[in-house]
Design an enzyme around this catalytic site. Sequence first.
Site, PDB file in Angstrom:
ATOM      1  N   LYS A  23      -6.117  23.892   7.581  1.00  0.00           N
ATOM      2  CA  LYS A  23      -6.063  22.875   6.871  1.00  0.00           C
ATOM      3  C   LYS A  23      -5.144  23.249   5.703  1.00  0.00           C
ATOM      4  O   LYS A  23      -4.366  21.993   5.466  1.00  0.00           O
ATOM      5  CB  LYS A  23      -7.384  23.304   6.511  1.00  0.00           C
ATOM      6  CG  LYS A  23      -7.816  22.300   5.760  1.00  0.00           C
ATOM      7  CD  LYS A  23      -8.043  21.205   7.140  1.00  0.00           C
ATOM      8  CE  LYS A  23      -9.274  19.501   5.306  1.00  0.00           C
ATOM      9  NZ  LYS A  23      -8.839  18.573   6.463  1.00  0.00           N
TER      10      LYS A  23
ATOM     11  N   ALA B 227      -4.930  10.419   8.813  1.00  0.00           N
ATOM     12  CA  ALA B 227      -3.797  10.427   7.967  1.00  0.00           C
ATOM     13  C   ALA B 227      -3.096  10.329   8.233  1.00  0.00           C
ATOM     14  O   ALA B 227      -2.036   9.617   8.642  1.00  0.00           O
ATOM     15  CB  ALA B 227      -4.267  11.535   7.223  1.00  0.00           C
TER      16      ALA B 227
ATOM     17  N   TYR C 296      -0.701   7.231   2.669  1.00  0.00           N
ATOM     18  CA  TYR C 296       0.151   7.812   4.255  1.00  0.00           C
ATOM     19  C   TYR C 296       1.085   7.230   4.432  1.00  0.00           C
ATOM     20  O   TYR C 296       2.211   7.699   4.839  1.00  0.00           O
ATOM     21  CB  TYR C 296      -0.822   8.346   4.725  1.00  0.00           C
ATOM     22  CG  TYR C 296      -1.830   9.815   4.025  1.00  0.00           C
ATOM     23  CD1 TYR C 296      -0.883  11.035   4.008  1.00  0.00           C
ATOM     24  CD2 TYR C 296      -3.007   9.464   3.863  1.00  0.00           C
ATOM     25  CE1 TYR C 296      -2.163  11.709   2.949  1.00  0.00           C
ATOM     26  CE2 TYR C 296      -3.684  10.158   3.080  1.00  0.00           C
ATOM     27  CZ  TYR C 296      -3.208  11.313   3.138  1.00  0.00           C
ATOM     28  OH  TYR C 296      -3.841  12.422   1.317  1.00  0.00           O
TER      29      TYR C 296
ATOM     30  N   ASP D  31      -4.978   2.333   8.608  1.00  0.00           N
ATOM     31  CA  ASP D  31      -6.642   2.632   8.393  1.00  0.00           C
ATOM     32  C   ASP D  31      -6.817   0.559   9.235  1.00  0.00           C
ATOM     33  O   ASP D  31      -7.792   0.215   9.675  1.00  0.00           O
ATOM     34  CB  ASP D  31      -7.467   2.523   7.146  1.00  0.00           C
ATOM     35  CG  ASP D  31      -8.192   4.308   7.438  1.00  0.00           C
ATOM     36  OD1 ASP D  31      -6.854   4.953   8.531  1.00  0.00           O
ATOM     37  OD2 ASP D  31      -8.442   4.521   6.183  1.00  0.00           O
TER      38      ASP D  31
ATOM     39  N   GLY E 275       1.076  -1.567  -0.518  1.00  0.00           N
ATOM     40  CA  GLY E 275      -0.259   0.246  -0.203  1.00  0.00           C
ATOM     41  C   GLY E 275       0.775   1.300   0.299  1.00  0.00           C
ATOM     42  O   GLY E 275       1.638   1.427   0.481  1.00  0.00           O
ATOM     43  N   ALA E 276       0.510   2.102  -1.117  1.00  0.00           N
ATOM     44  CA  ALA E 276       0.650   3.120  -1.179  1.00  0.00           C
ATOM     45  C   ALA E 276       0.806   4.735   0.086  1.00  0.00           C
ATOM     46  O   ALA E 276       0.239   5.780  -1.400  1.00  0.00           O
ATOM     47  CB  ALA E 276       1.471   3.378  -2.502  1.00  0.00           C
TER      48      ALA E 276
ATOM     49  N   GLU F 247     -17.176  17.275   4.831  1.00  0.00           N
ATOM     50  CA  GLU F 247     -16.621  18.088   4.202  1.00  0.00           C
ATOM     51  C   GLU F 247     -16.769  18.386   2.875  1.00  0.00           C
ATOM     52  O   GLU F 247     -16.675  19.472   1.814  1.00  0.00           O
ATOM     53  CB  GLU F 247     -15.079  17.443   4.325  1.00  0.00           C
ATOM     54  CG  GLU F 247     -14.734  18.050   5.742  1.00  0.00           C
ATOM     55  CD  GLU F 247     -12.562  17.277   5.947  1.00  0.00           C
ATOM     56  OE1 GLU F 247     -12.291  16.202   4.849  1.00  0.00           O
ATOM     57  OE2 GLU F 247     -11.726  18.755   5.850  1.00  0.00           O
TER      58      GLU F 247
ATOM     59  N   LYS G  43      -1.047  -0.706  -5.935  1.00  0.00           N
ATOM     60  CA  LYS G  43      -1.941  -0.789  -7.593  1.00  0.00           C
ATOM     61  C   LYS G  43      -2.173   0.283  -8.237  1.00  0.00           C
ATOM     62  O   LYS G  43      -2.245  -0.744  -9.713  1.00  0.00           O
ATOM     63  CB  LYS G  43      -3.880  -1.594  -6.506  1.00  0.00           C
ATOM     64  CG  LYS G  43      -4.279  -0.323  -5.932  1.00  0.00           C
ATOM     65  CD  LYS G  43      -6.504  -0.281  -6.145  1.00  0.00           C
ATOM     66  CE  LYS G  43      -6.448  -1.452  -5.289  1.00  0.00           C
ATOM     67  NZ  LYS G  43      -7.356  -1.241  -4.718  1.00  0.00           N
TER      68      LYS G  43
HETATM   69  P1  FAD Z   1      -4.537   4.735   2.555  1.00  0.00           P
HETATM   70  O1  FAD Z   1      -3.929   6.370   2.353  1.00  0.00           O
HETATM   71  O2  FAD Z   1      -5.738   4.749   2.034  1.00  0.00           O
HETATM   72  O3  FAD Z   1      -3.857   4.532   1.504  1.00  0.00           O
HETATM   73  C1  FAD Z   1      -4.267   2.947   0.919  1.00  0.00           C
HETATM   74  C2  FAD Z   1      -2.926   2.304  -0.642  1.00  0.00           C
HETATM   75  O4  FAD Z   1      -3.074   0.693  -0.835  1.00  0.00           O
HETATM   76  C3  FAD Z   1      -3.650   3.173  -1.029  1.00  0.00           C
HETATM   77  O5  FAD Z   1      -2.907   3.724  -2.304  1.00  0.00           O
HETATM   78  C4  FAD Z   1      -4.684   2.195  -1.816  1.00  0.00           C
HETATM   79  O6  FAD Z   1      -4.864   2.438  -3.544  1.00  0.00           O
HETATM   80  C5  FAD Z   1      -3.625   0.689  -1.836  1.00  0.00           C
HETATM   81  N1  FAD Z   1      -4.317  -0.799  -1.956  1.00  0.00           N
HETATM   82  C6  FAD Z   1      -5.359  -0.765  -1.014  1.00  0.00           C
HETATM   83  N2  FAD Z   1      -5.699  -2.058  -1.411  1.00  0.00           N
HETATM   84  C7  FAD Z   1      -5.412  -2.814  -2.431  1.00  0.00           C
HETATM   85  C8  FAD Z   1      -4.158  -3.647  -3.155  1.00  0.00           C
HETATM   86  N3  FAD Z   1      -5.425  -4.854  -2.435  1.00  0.00           N
HETATM   87  N4  FAD Z   1      -3.225  -4.152  -3.694  1.00  0.00           N
HETATM   88  C9  FAD Z   1      -2.555  -2.883  -3.705  1.00  0.00           C
HETATM   89  N5  FAD Z   1      -2.543  -1.572  -2.964  1.00  0.00           N
HETATM   90  C10 FAD Z   1      -3.975  -1.597  -2.401  1.00  0.00           C
HETATM   91  N6  FAD Z   1      -6.993  12.141   7.515  1.00  0.00           N
HETATM   92  C11 FAD Z   1      -7.265  13.300   8.317  1.00  0.00           C
HETATM   93  O7  FAD Z   1      -5.768  13.033   9.220  1.00  0.00           O
HETATM   94  N7  FAD Z   1      -7.055  14.220   8.394  1.00  0.00           N
HETATM   95  C12 FAD Z   1      -8.040  14.942   7.889  1.00  0.00           C
HETATM   96  O8  FAD Z   1      -8.632  15.640   7.542  1.00  0.00           O
HETATM   97  C13 FAD Z   1      -8.702  13.750   6.783  1.00  0.00           C
HETATM   98  N8  FAD Z   1     -10.172  14.203   5.813  1.00  0.00           N
HETATM   99  C14 FAD Z   1     -10.558  12.558   5.264  1.00  0.00           C
HETATM  100  C15 FAD Z   1     -10.788  13.068   3.654  1.00  0.00           C
HETATM  101  C16 FAD Z   1     -11.451  12.076   3.250  1.00  0.00           C
HETATM  102  C17 FAD Z   1     -12.450  12.604   1.768  1.00  0.00           C
HETATM  103  C18 FAD Z   1     -11.353  11.090   3.539  1.00  0.00           C
HETATM  104  C19 FAD Z   1     -11.978   9.782   2.604  1.00  0.00           C
HETATM  105  C20 FAD Z   1     -10.437  10.607   4.744  1.00  0.00           C
HETATM  106  C21 FAD Z   1     -10.474  11.437   5.367  1.00  0.00           C
HETATM  107  N9  FAD Z   1      -8.943  11.420   5.762  1.00  0.00           N
HETATM  108  C22 FAD Z   1      -8.784  12.484   6.918  1.00  0.00           C
HETATM  109  C23 FAD Z   1      -8.809   9.878   7.337  1.00  0.00           C
HETATM  110  C24 FAD Z   1      -7.344   9.158   5.956  1.00  0.00           C
HETATM  111  O9  FAD Z   1      -7.189   9.616   4.917  1.00  0.00           O
HETATM  112  C25 FAD Z   1      -7.568   8.101   6.236  1.00  0.00           C
HETATM  113  O10 FAD Z   1      -6.448   7.318   7.453  1.00  0.00           O
HETATM  114  C26 FAD Z   1      -5.760   7.645   5.486  1.00  0.00           C
HETATM  115  O11 FAD Z   1      -5.795   7.318   4.004  1.00  0.00           O
HETATM  116  C27 FAD Z   1      -5.497   6.417   5.956  1.00  0.00           C
HETATM  117  O12 FAD Z   1      -3.712   5.941   5.121  1.00  0.00           O
HETATM  118  P2  FAD Z   1      -3.624   4.379   4.932  1.00  0.00           P
HETATM  119  O13 FAD Z   1      -1.821   4.576   4.787  1.00  0.00           O
HETATM  120  O14 FAD Z   1      -3.739   3.740   5.957  1.00  0.00           O
HETATM  121  O15 FAD Z   1      -4.206   4.153   3.760  1.00  0.00           O
END
Ligand code: FAD
Length: 399
Positions: free
Chosen positions: A374, A314, A13, A297, A10-11, A170, A38
Amino acid sequence: MKKPKIVILGAGYGGMITASRLSKELGYNEADITLVNKHDYHYQTTWLHEPAAGTMDPEKTRMKISEVLNLSKIHFIKDVVVDIKKDEKKVILENSELDYDYLVVALGSEPETFGVPGVFEHAFSKWTVNGARQVRDHIEYMFSIYNNEDEKRNELLTFVVAGAGFTGIEFIGELSERVPELCAAYDVPREKVKMYVIEAAPTALPGFDPELVEYAMNLLESRGVEFKISCPIKEVTEHGVLLADGNEIKAETVVWATGVRGNALIEKAGFENMRGRVKVDPDLRAPGHDNIFIIGDCALIINEEINRPYPPTAQIAMQQAAVCASNLKALIHNAPTKGFKPEIKGTVASLGGKEAIGIVFDRKLYGSSANFMKKMIDNRYLYMLGGTPLVLKKGKNPL
Ligand code: FAD
C-alpha cells in the site's frame, strides 16, 4: 496558426496527471494549457482517512500545485468552477470566464446519500483536507468533553461509520488503531468507546475477495469494531442513526462513507449522466461532444466482463489522464485517438497501523506485506508526479 486552448477543470488525480503529461508532451507553441482548481494545492484523496482519524498530519496530504507542475507551460487559475456552457465553449468561474477549444472535466465526486435524510445536516461526509481536519478535531473534542460533563453520555464516545466499502473500512482501521491512545490521553476507560460500521449490502467490502474480507473484519472486531451488515440506515438525526430494522444508535459522530456520485456540475451542465457520471466514449470524450473529455470520478466506464461500472478509483483516474493527454495531443496533430481500457494492477486497503489487505497482480496479500505494498503504491504516485524530491518530502515509510 492560432494555438488551441486546452482547459482542465480540477487538480485531483485526473487533472494533475493530464496537466503534467501535456506539459511534457506538447511544445510551448502547440497549445495554451490552463488548469483550474478551487485551491492552490493538490491533495491525496486516497490518504484522507488518515488525517480524518488523526493518525496523519493533514499537511502531509497536500502539496502546492506550483511546486509539482511546470507552471511555465501551464497557466494555473485558483478559482471555483460554477458552470460549463458547452454550446458556447465557455467555463464560468466564480471570478471570471474562460473560452476553450478542448475541455477536460476532472472535477471528482460528491457523497452519495441514496436519499437518506439528514446526511448533510448531521454526518461528516466531506472527504477533503478541510473535511478531514474537521472530523479529527470533532473526535478529539468528544473525548475531551466526556469527563467534563456531570452526566456521562455514552453517545459522546460512540462513533458510527456508514458504509463498509473501502473508505469506511480504511477510516475505521485508522480510528480503531488510535482509540487506545485517545483513551489514555483523555482518561477514558477503553470499554466506554463504541465503534460501529453499518452496511446495507450483505457483506463488508462488497466485490472483494471473501477471505480477505474475513481477515479485515476479524482484525477490526479484535480492536472493538462492531459490524452491522445488511442493515440499511433510514435516517441520520442530530442524535445518531435510525436503522431500517427500527433500532437507533445514539452517536455524536457519524461519518458518511457509502460511496460517491459525480460532481454536481455534470448534471448542471446538461450532460447525459448516471448519478453525475457520464458514460464516456471509448476515447474518453463525452458522447456528442468531440472537444470535451471527462475523466476520473465524473466518468463512467463499464467493465464488460461483469457488465457493471468500474468503481471510481484514483488508479483509473490516473490511467484515464494518461490516455486523455495522449488523445489531446493526437487531436492537435490530426492523428487518430485511442481507446481506454483500465488495467487493474491490484487493490489494497489499509486497516490502520501496519495492517492491510489486498490483491496485487492476482496475489492475495495480508498484514504487513499488504501494508508495505500500500505504501509503495502511495509513493509511486508521488514519484509519477514530482519524482524523487516529492517522495522524500511527502512519501511514506513502507516498513
Ligand atoms: P479528485 O482527486 O477528487 O479531484 C477533483 C479535484 O477537483 C479536487 O482538487 C477538487 O478540489 C477540485 N474541484 C472540485 N469541484 C471544483 C470546482 N467546482 N471548482 C474547482 N475545483 C473543483 N482510489 C484508489 O484507487 N485507491 C485507494 O486506495 C483509494 N482510497 C481512497 C480513500 C478515501 C478516504 C477516499 C475518499 C477515496 C479513495 N479512493 C481510492 C478513490 C479516489 O480518491 C478517487 O477515485 C480519485 O480521487 C478520483 O480522482 P479525480 O481526479 O476524479 O478527482
